[in-house]
Design a protein around this motif. Structure first.
Motif, PDB file in Angstrom:
ATOM      1  N   ARG A   1       0.825  -1.210   0.000  1.00 28.47           N
ATOM      2  CA  ARG A   1       0.000   0.000   0.000  1.00 28.47           C
ATOM      3  C   ARG A   1       0.855   1.254   0.000  1.00 28.47           C
ATOM      4  O   ARG A   1       0.520   2.252  -0.615  1.00 28.47           O
ATOM      5  CB  ARG A   1      -0.915   0.013   1.232  1.00 28.47           C
ATOM      6  CG  ARG A   1      -2.018  -1.017   1.206  1.00 28.47           C
ATOM      7  CD  ARG A   1      -2.788  -1.022   2.519  1.00 28.47           C
ATOM      8  NE  ARG A   1      -3.363   0.262   2.855  1.00 28.47           N
ATOM      9  CZ  ARG A   1      -4.563   0.682   2.445  1.00 28.47           C
ATOM     10  NH1 ARG A   1      -5.284  -0.077   1.654  1.00 28.47           N
ATOM     11  NH2 ARG A   1      -5.026   1.854   2.816  1.00 28.47           N
TER      12      ARG A   1
ATOM     13  N   GLU B   1       5.101   7.039  -0.527  1.00 27.43           N
ATOM     14  CA  GLU B   1       4.704   6.728  -1.897  1.00 27.43           C
ATOM     15  C   GLU B   1       3.677   5.601  -1.853  1.00 27.43           C
ATOM     16  O   GLU B   1       3.849   4.608  -1.148  1.00 27.43           O
ATOM     17  CB  GLU B   1       5.895   6.344  -2.757  1.00 27.43           C
ATOM     18  CG  GLU B   1       6.682   5.116  -2.333  1.00 27.43           C
ATOM     19  CD  GLU B   1       7.823   4.798  -3.281  1.00 27.43           C
ATOM     20  OE1 GLU B   1       7.831   3.690  -3.834  1.00 27.43           O
ATOM     21  OE2 GLU B   1       8.711   5.663  -3.446  1.00 27.43           O
ATOM     22  N   ARG B   2       2.588   5.813  -2.563  1.00 24.44           N
ATOM     23  CA  ARG B   2       1.506   4.832  -2.646  1.00 24.44           C
ATOM     24  C   ARG B   2       1.341   4.411  -4.093  1.00 24.44           C
ATOM     25  O   ARG B   2       1.272   5.254  -4.987  1.00 24.44           O
ATOM     26  CB  ARG B   2       0.180   5.416  -2.139  1.00 24.44           C
ATOM     27  CG  ARG B   2       0.198   5.925  -0.706  1.00 24.44           C
ATOM     28  CD  ARG B   2      -1.135   6.566  -0.344  1.00 24.44           C
ATOM     29  NE  ARG B   2      -1.083   7.236   0.942  1.00 24.44           N
ATOM     30  CZ  ARG B   2      -1.415   6.666   2.096  1.00 24.44           C
ATOM     31  NH1 ARG B   2      -1.839   5.418   2.094  1.00 24.44           N
ATOM     32  NH2 ARG B   2      -1.342   7.349   3.219  1.00 24.44           N
ATOM     33  N   TYR B   3       1.251   3.115  -4.313  1.00 26.97           N
ATOM     34  CA  TYR B   3       1.061   2.620  -5.672  1.00 26.97           C
ATOM     35  C   TYR B   3      -0.364   2.892  -6.127  1.00 26.97           C
ATOM     36  O   TYR B   3      -1.322   2.630  -5.395  1.00 26.97           O
ATOM     37  CB  TYR B   3       1.365   1.122  -5.738  1.00 26.97           C
ATOM     38  CG  TYR B   3       1.161   0.547  -7.122  1.00 26.97           C
ATOM     39  CD1 TYR B   3       2.021   0.897  -8.160  1.00 26.97           C
ATOM     40  CD2 TYR B   3       0.106  -0.310  -7.388  1.00 26.97           C
ATOM     41  CE1 TYR B   3       1.847   0.399  -9.434  1.00 26.97           C
ATOM     42  CE2 TYR B   3      -0.078  -0.827  -8.663  1.00 26.97           C
ATOM     43  CZ  TYR B   3       0.791  -0.472  -9.681  1.00 26.97           C
ATOM     44  OH  TYR B   3       0.603  -0.965 -10.944  1.00 26.97           O
ATOM     45  N   CYS B   4      -0.507   3.445  -7.319  1.00 30.79           N
ATOM     46  CA  CYS B   4      -1.838   3.698  -7.884  1.00 30.79           C
ATOM     47  C   CYS B   4      -2.178   2.564  -8.855  1.00 30.79           C
ATOM     48  O   CYS B   4      -2.691   1.523  -8.456  1.00 30.79           O
ATOM     49  CB  CYS B   4      -1.865   5.052  -8.589  1.00 30.79           C
ATOM     50  SG  CYS B   4      -1.446   6.452  -7.522  1.00 30.79           S
ATOM     51  N   LYS B   5      -1.898   2.724 -10.119  1.00 28.28           N
ATOM     52  CA  LYS B   5      -2.047   1.687 -11.140  1.00 28.28           C
ATOM     53  C   LYS B   5      -1.236   2.113 -12.352  1.00 28.28           C
ATOM     54  O   LYS B   5      -0.788   3.265 -12.439  1.00 28.28           O
ATOM     55  CB  LYS B   5      -3.515   1.468 -11.509  1.00 28.28           C
ATOM     56  CG  LYS B   5      -4.218   2.690 -12.052  1.00 28.28           C
ATOM     57  CD  LYS B   5      -5.710   2.440 -12.290  1.00 28.28           C
ATOM     58  CE  LYS B   5      -5.957   1.295 -13.244  1.00 28.28           C
ATOM     59  NZ  LYS B   5      -7.393   1.135 -13.563  1.00 28.28           N
TER      60      LYS B   5
ATOM     61  N   PHE C   1       2.624   6.274  -9.142  1.00 26.71           N
ATOM     62  CA  PHE C   1       2.645   6.370  -7.689  1.00 26.71           C
ATOM     63  C   PHE C   1       2.121   7.738  -7.264  1.00 26.71           C
ATOM     64  O   PHE C   1       2.260   8.724  -7.991  1.00 26.71           O
ATOM     65  CB  PHE C   1       4.066   6.193  -7.143  1.00 26.71           C
ATOM     66  CG  PHE C   1       4.623   4.817  -7.323  1.00 26.71           C
ATOM     67  CD1 PHE C   1       4.530   3.883  -6.304  1.00 26.71           C
ATOM     68  CD2 PHE C   1       5.243   4.450  -8.511  1.00 26.71           C
ATOM     69  CE1 PHE C   1       5.046   2.608  -6.455  1.00 26.71           C
ATOM     70  CE2 PHE C   1       5.757   3.183  -8.685  1.00 26.71           C
ATOM     71  CZ  PHE C   1       5.650   2.253  -7.653  1.00 26.71           C
ATOM     72  N   PHE C   2       1.528   7.774  -6.067  1.00 28.52           N
ATOM     73  CA  PHE C   2       1.163   9.042  -5.451  1.00 28.52           C
ATOM     74  C   PHE C   2       2.240   9.361  -4.421  1.00 28.52           C
ATOM     75  O   PHE C   2       2.429   8.625  -3.445  1.00 28.52           O
ATOM     76  CB  PHE C   2      -0.198   8.961  -4.767  1.00 28.52           C
ATOM     77  CG  PHE C   2      -0.553  10.212  -4.002  1.00 28.52           C
ATOM     78  CD1 PHE C   2      -0.846  11.393  -4.667  1.00 28.52           C
ATOM     79  CD2 PHE C   2      -0.596  10.210  -2.613  1.00 28.52           C
ATOM     80  CE1 PHE C   2      -1.160  12.555  -3.974  1.00 28.52           C
ATOM     81  CE2 PHE C   2      -0.914  11.360  -1.906  1.00 28.52           C
ATOM     82  CZ  PHE C   2      -1.197  12.537  -2.590  1.00 28.52           C
TER      83      PHE C   2
ATOM     84  N   SER D   1       2.698  17.126  -3.033  1.00 28.09           N
ATOM     85  CA  SER D   1       2.187  15.841  -3.506  1.00 28.09           C
ATOM     86  C   SER D   1       2.049  15.866  -5.028  1.00 28.09           C
ATOM     87  O   SER D   1       1.907  16.927  -5.634  1.00 28.09           O
ATOM     88  CB  SER D   1       0.831  15.525  -2.859  1.00 28.09           C
ATOM     89  OG  SER D   1      -0.149  16.477  -3.256  1.00 28.09           O
TER      90      SER D   1
ATOM     91  N   VAL E   1       1.180  12.859  -8.599  1.00 26.54           N
ATOM     92  CA  VAL E   1       1.110  11.533  -9.194  1.00 26.54           C
ATOM     93  C   VAL E   1       2.144  11.475 -10.315  1.00 26.54           C
ATOM     94  O   VAL E   1       2.197  12.373 -11.166  1.00 26.54           O
ATOM     95  CB  VAL E   1      -0.295  11.230  -9.748  1.00 26.54           C
ATOM     96  CG1 VAL E   1      -0.312   9.896 -10.507  1.00 26.54           C
ATOM     97  CG2 VAL E   1      -1.317  11.224  -8.623  1.00 26.54           C
TER      98      VAL E   1
ATOM     99  N   SER F   1      -1.074  17.123 -11.616  1.00 28.24           N
ATOM    100  CA  SER F   1      -1.489  16.633 -10.298  1.00 28.24           C
ATOM    101  C   SER F   1      -0.651  17.191  -9.151  1.00 28.24           C
ATOM    102  O   SER F   1      -0.932  16.913  -7.987  1.00 28.24           O
ATOM    103  CB  SER F   1      -1.396  15.100 -10.264  1.00 28.24           C
ATOM    104  OG  SER F   1      -0.061  14.670 -10.510  1.00 28.24           O
TER     105      SER F   1
END
Length: 272
Positions: free
Chosen positions: A55, A77-81, A85-86, A109, A111, A123
């Motif tokens: 996550r 860092e968060r995986y998006c698709k 990453f966010f 922040s 993406v 973004s």
């Protein structure tokens, strides 16, 4: 699935401790340090044991300043698709008090596929934030907003620093407003010492300590630390943070969780 009960040997937290070797080296939370955490989606891991979903990766660095202050650098860092990453990065000037109260901070922040890339589809966002006269003041470009704030407050991720310096005292509790993550006030919270316990780990029986966070607008969370104050696990609903590195050195390798089924009857396997 029982998650938070350290006394139940089938619980998630018990099996986390059973799988790790707690570091022998002394940790001094009041000094300078850097911790890196690996975030696991607990729901997907339990519902589909053949898959481990990352996550988040979170790095928090603490540097002492003069006159009772410290600087916290927190990067996530968060995986998006589609390999995006966010990224969310913050720099905070904090008091060295019980909840690492931030006084002023910046938050950026975006993406993107890499942290060095330009923001995808505009973004990107940067905010300058400070607290003055009991108000949270957020500046985004030329737009400024103010929100009422009580004397006692902190940001969600600042607690990853504060919890390591809190005294392990029964019935100890703190009341404050929570800012989640850096620019939104979500209400009254209580952080309190929950318990001390001995539990089986990969290197024998060890003393461990638990604090818990409760309050409206948040999922109950537990913080699990070793005898030096080192935060090993943060567990809150679907969110689990595992300490993987301390000052650039491996603490808990994620690959060790692939052996969970071999060590107990626990039915969760996390591939390395």
């Amino acid at each position: 699935m029982i998650m938070y009960d350290i006394h139940d040997k089938t619980s998630l937290i018990s099996n986390l401790f059973l799988s790790i070797i707690i570091p022998e080296q002394l940790f001094e939370p009041e000094n300078n340090w850097e911790h890196k955490y690996f975030g696991i989606d607990t729901y997907s891991a339990i519902s589909n044991p053949k898959i481990i979903r990352k996550r988040i990766e979170l790095t928090i660095e603490r540097k002492n300043q003069t006159n009772g202050f410290s600087n916290l650098t927190i990067k996530t860092e968060r995986y998006c698709k589609s390999n995006f990453f966010f990224y969310a990065d913050a720099e905070l000037k904090c008091k060295n008090d019980e909840i690492s109260t931030p006084l002023l901070w910046t938050y950026e922040s975006k993406v993107a596929k890499r942290r060095s890339d330009t923001p995808y589809l505009k973004s990107g966002m940067k905010k300058n934030i400070k607290v003055a006269e009991r108000k949270l003041i957020v500046e985004t470009g030329e737009v400024s907003s103010k929100m009422e704030l009580s004397d006692n407050y902190t940001c969600k991720w600042c607690l990853l620093d504060a919890i390591q310096r809190m005294p392990k005292v029964p019935d100890k509790s703190l009341e404050f407003k929570m800012i989640d993550e850096y620019d939104s006030i979500i209400g009254d919270q209580t952080l309190r010492f929950r318990e001390a316990a001995k539990t089986e780990t990969g290197n024998g029986m060890k003393d461990i300590y638990c604090f818990e966070l409760l309050g409206p607008g948040t999922i109950p969370a537990t913080y699990w630390i070793d005898s030096s104050g080192r935060l090993l696990f943060y567990l809150s609903g679907m969110e689990l943070l595992v300490l993987t590195e301390e000052n650039g050195k491996t603490v808990i390798p994620i690959s060790i969780f692939s052996d969970w089924q071999k060590k107990s009857t626990f039915d969760l396997t996390l591939p390395g």
